[in-house]
Design a protein around this motif. Structure first.
Motif, mmCIF file in Angstrom:
data_model
loop_
_atom_site.group_PDB
_atom_site.id
_atom_site.type_symbol
_atom_site.label_atom_id
_atom_site.label_comp_id
_atom_site.label_asym_id
_atom_site.label_seq_id
_atom_site.Cartn_x
_atom_site.Cartn_y
_atom_site.Cartn_z
ATOM 1 N N CYS A 188 0.834 -1.195 0.000
ATOM 2 C CA CYS A 188 0.000 0.000 0.000
ATOM 3 C C CYS A 188 0.875 1.254 0.000
ATOM 4 C CB CYS A 188 -0.902 -0.016 1.234
ATOM 5 S SG CYS A 188 -2.021 1.367 1.322
ATOM 6 N N ALA A 189 1.901 1.269 0.871
ATOM 7 C CA ALA A 189 2.782 2.439 0.956
ATOM 8 C C ALA A 189 3.552 2.634 -0.345
ATOM 9 C CB ALA A 189 3.754 2.278 2.127
ATOM 10 N N ALA A 225 7.411 3.382 2.748
ATOM 11 C CA ALA A 225 7.191 1.968 3.071
ATOM 12 C C ALA A 225 8.045 1.525 4.246
ATOM 13 C CB ALA A 225 7.494 1.105 1.849
ATOM 14 N N THR A 226 9.286 1.990 4.313
ATOM 15 C CA THR A 226 10.186 1.603 5.405
ATOM 16 C C THR A 226 9.683 2.107 6.744
ATOM 17 O OG1 THR A 226 12.044 1.741 3.854
ATOM 18 C CG2 THR A 226 12.580 1.594 6.185
ATOM 19 N N VAL A 227 9.232 3.363 6.779
ATOM 20 C CA VAL A 227 8.776 3.973 8.029
ATOM 21 C C VAL A 227 7.561 3.244 8.600
ATOM 22 C CG1 VAL A 227 7.774 6.055 9.051
ATOM 23 C CG2 VAL A 227 9.725 6.248 7.515
ATOM 24 N N VAL A 228 6.585 2.966 7.754
ATOM 25 C CA VAL A 228 5.334 2.400 8.261
ATOM 26 C C VAL A 228 5.413 0.891 8.482
ATOM 27 C CG1 VAL A 228 3.976 4.213 7.170
ATOM 28 C CG2 VAL A 228 4.352 2.084 5.951
ATOM 29 N N ALA A 229 6.339 0.202 7.801
ATOM 30 C CA ALA A 229 6.334 -1.258 7.844
ATOM 31 C C ALA A 229 7.415 -1.857 8.724
ATOM 32 C CB ALA A 229 6.483 -1.822 6.429
ATOM 33 N N GLY A 262 12.726 -3.416 24.604
ATOM 34 C CA GLY A 262 12.211 -2.054 24.498
ATOM 35 C C GLY A 262 11.610 -1.770 23.126
ATOM 36 N N PRO A 263 10.877 -0.666 23.011
ATOM 37 C CA PRO A 263 10.183 -0.354 21.752
ATOM 38 C C PRO A 263 11.120 -0.085 20.577
ATOM 39 C CG PRO A 263 10.026 1.477 23.300
ATOM 40 C CD PRO A 263 10.593 0.330 24.058
ATOM 41 N N THR A 264 12.367 0.303 20.861
ATOM 42 C CA THR A 264 13.299 0.562 19.751
ATOM 43 C C THR A 264 13.629 -0.711 18.974
ATOM 44 O OG1 THR A 264 15.190 0.322 21.249
ATOM 45 C CG2 THR A 264 14.348 2.563 20.873
ATOM 46 N N ALA A 265 13.323 -1.877 19.560
ATOM 47 C CA ALA A 265 13.586 -3.139 18.863
ATOM 48 C C ALA A 265 12.793 -3.236 17.566
ATOM 49 C CB ALA A 265 13.238 -4.323 19.776
ATOM 50 N N PHE A 266 11.657 -2.531 17.510
ATOM 51 C CA PHE A 266 10.822 -2.585 16.314
ATOM 52 C C PHE A 266 11.469 -1.888 15.115
ATOM 53 C CE2 PHE A 266 7.444 -2.974 19.644
ATOM 54 C CZ PHE A 266 7.072 -4.280 19.315
ATOM 55 N N TYR A 267 12.496 -1.094 15.393
ATOM 56 C CA TYR A 267 13.184 -0.404 14.297
ATOM 57 C C TYR A 267 14.629 -0.873 14.154
ATOM 58 C CZ TYR A 267 9.264 2.601 13.275
ATOM 59 O OH TYR A 267 8.019 3.056 12.882
ATOM 60 N N PRO A 272 19.465 -0.449 7.000
ATOM 61 C CA PRO A 272 19.506 -1.337 5.836
ATOM 62 C C PRO A 272 18.136 -1.541 5.198
ATOM 63 C CG PRO A 272 19.839 -2.593 7.853
ATOM 64 C CD PRO A 272 19.948 -1.141 8.211
ATOM 65 N N SER A 273 17.081 -1.469 6.013
ATOM 66 C CA SER A 273 15.733 -1.591 5.450
ATOM 67 C C SER A 273 15.469 -0.455 4.472
ATOM 68 C CB SER A 273 14.672 -1.567 6.561
ATOM 69 O OG SER A 273 14.705 -2.746 7.314
ATOM 70 N N PHE A 274 15.833 0.772 4.897
ATOM 71 C CA PHE A 274 15.607 1.916 4.025
ATOM 72 C C PHE A 274 16.534 1.884 2.810
ATOM 73 C CE2 PHE A 274 16.822 6.372 2.961
ATOM 74 C CZ PHE A 274 15.690 6.654 2.221
ATOM 75 N N LEU A 275 17.809 1.560 3.042
ATOM 76 C CA LEU A 275 18.735 1.477 1.921
ATOM 77 C C LEU A 275 18.263 0.433 0.918
ATOM 78 C CD1 LEU A 275 22.212 1.667 3.717
ATOM 79 C CD2 LEU A 275 21.106 3.443 2.332
ATOM 80 N N ARG A 276 17.771 -0.685 1.463
ATOM 81 C CA ARG A 276 17.329 -1.758 0.588
ATOM 82 C C ARG A 276 16.027 -1.388 -0.119
ATOM 83 N NH1 ARG A 276 13.272 -6.086 -0.203
ATOM 84 N NH2 ARG A 276 14.366 -7.526 -1.559
ATOM 85 N N LEU A 277 15.022 -0.936 0.645
ATOM 86 C CA LEU A 277 13.733 -0.611 0.036
ATOM 87 C C LEU A 277 13.823 0.592 -0.899
ATOM 88 C CD1 LEU A 277 10.860 -1.114 2.658
ATOM 89 C CD2 LEU A 277 11.105 -2.173 0.416
ATOM 90 N N GLY A 278 14.638 1.586 -0.504
ATOM 91 C CA GLY A 278 14.794 2.750 -1.351
ATOM 92 C C GLY A 278 15.443 2.398 -2.680
#
Length: 306
Positions: A188-189, A225-229, A262-267, A272-278
């Protein structure tokens, strides 16, 4: 996609397959970044504490040093199988599903319609391609100390058979709910953001319908897509790679991550997610647009009476 001439032409079977072909080409170029993302995401998991990774480049260099130069491409075969089935559905059917949801007589598709189309094709695609994703993640997450180390799977097909034998056929669809959620969000993103950015760029005459326009739209789609997923992606990766019994369900996996790390584990693995998805989105969308346009021109020439 927006801006094609003639506009809103439903993709043919050949064009749908081009979505998978363009995605495979993007995977070949960006797969090491995806592997680094998986390693960083599972770090902190009990099954993956034997190696510590720092950053994208550090992760890739550590893998090459400890496991050999081919290690960043572990799971590539399953990854290409995934793209041929997954991308062909989610990309190739997007325009058709968008048209299906668009009210008759309407000249433009609303944001809501595009979101529904993106979620629908993303969920359809992952349901079909889930076994390939499970095998890909298992290969990417597996750590091999050297040539003499024991490998759980001798190859891609052996991985499918072993998982089905040891965990049942359901094992090949392990983590399908978080994966459907993740890929519906990502699709979707990606598709909606790309669609909207490209439409606005063309409407305001900032760029023409060419490579720079496709590049800008694809880059924006990858970042969104990286931010929301990322949170769903981390839970999906942890759960799919976990040994039987470690987590009761994806929700249990999520709660244990929050309480233990902690919540930072979700990110974890966001860079690499952004580098890869971008980069993946840029390569895939640019390739797809050019291949799609070329094929449509060929079809128009064949249909021309002169």
């Amino acid at each position: 996609m927006v801006g094609l001439k003639p506009p809103e032409v439903p993709p043919t079977t050949a064009v749908k397959l081009l979505g998978g072909t363009a995605a495979c080409f993007a995977d070949l170029l960006t797969f090491p970044l995806d592997t680094a993302k998986v390693r960083l995401q599972i770090q902190g998991n009990q099954a993956a504490r034997s190696a510590q990774y720092r950053g994208v480049l550090g992760t890739i260099l550590t893998m090459v040093r400890n496991e050999g130069p081919r290690s960043p491409y572990n799971g590539l075969v399953a990854g290409l199988q995934r793209q041929m089935s997954f991308a062909s559905i989610r990309i190739g059917l997007y325009d058709s599903v968008k048209q299906l949801y668009t009210p008759k007589g309407s000249d433009h598709s609303s944001i809501t319609t595009r979101i529904l189309a993106g979620c629908t094709t993303g969920a359809m695609a992952v349901t079909c391609a889930q076994p390939t994703d499970v095998v890909k993640v298992r290969f990417q997450a597996s750590i091999h100390a050297g040539p003499g180390s024991n490998r759980k799977y001798s190859g891609t097909m052996d991985a499918y058979r072993t998982i089905a034998r040891e965990e049942g056929v359901r094992g090949l669809w392990k983590g399908i709910l978080p994966n459907i959620t993740r890929n519906a969000i990502v699709n979707c993103a990606e598709m909606v953001t790309y669609d909207v950015i490209k439409e606005k760029v063309l409407d305001y005459h900032l760029l023409t319908d060419n490579l720079p326009c496709h590049f800008v739209s694809a880059f924006g789609a990858g970042f969104c897509a990286t931010v929301v997923a990322s949170p769903v992606d981390v839970v999906k990766t942890r759960y799919m790679n976990s040994p039987p019994g470690q987590y009761q369900n994806p929700l249990d996996c999520m709660l244990k991550m929050v309480t233990q790390e902690g919540p930072t584990a979700f990110y974890k693995g966001f860079t690499p997610s952004f580098l890869r998805l971008g980069s993946w989105n840029v390569v895939m969308f640019v390739s797809y647009e050019q291949l799609k346009r070329a094929l449509m021109k060929v079809q128009m020439l064949r249909e021309s009476p002169f």
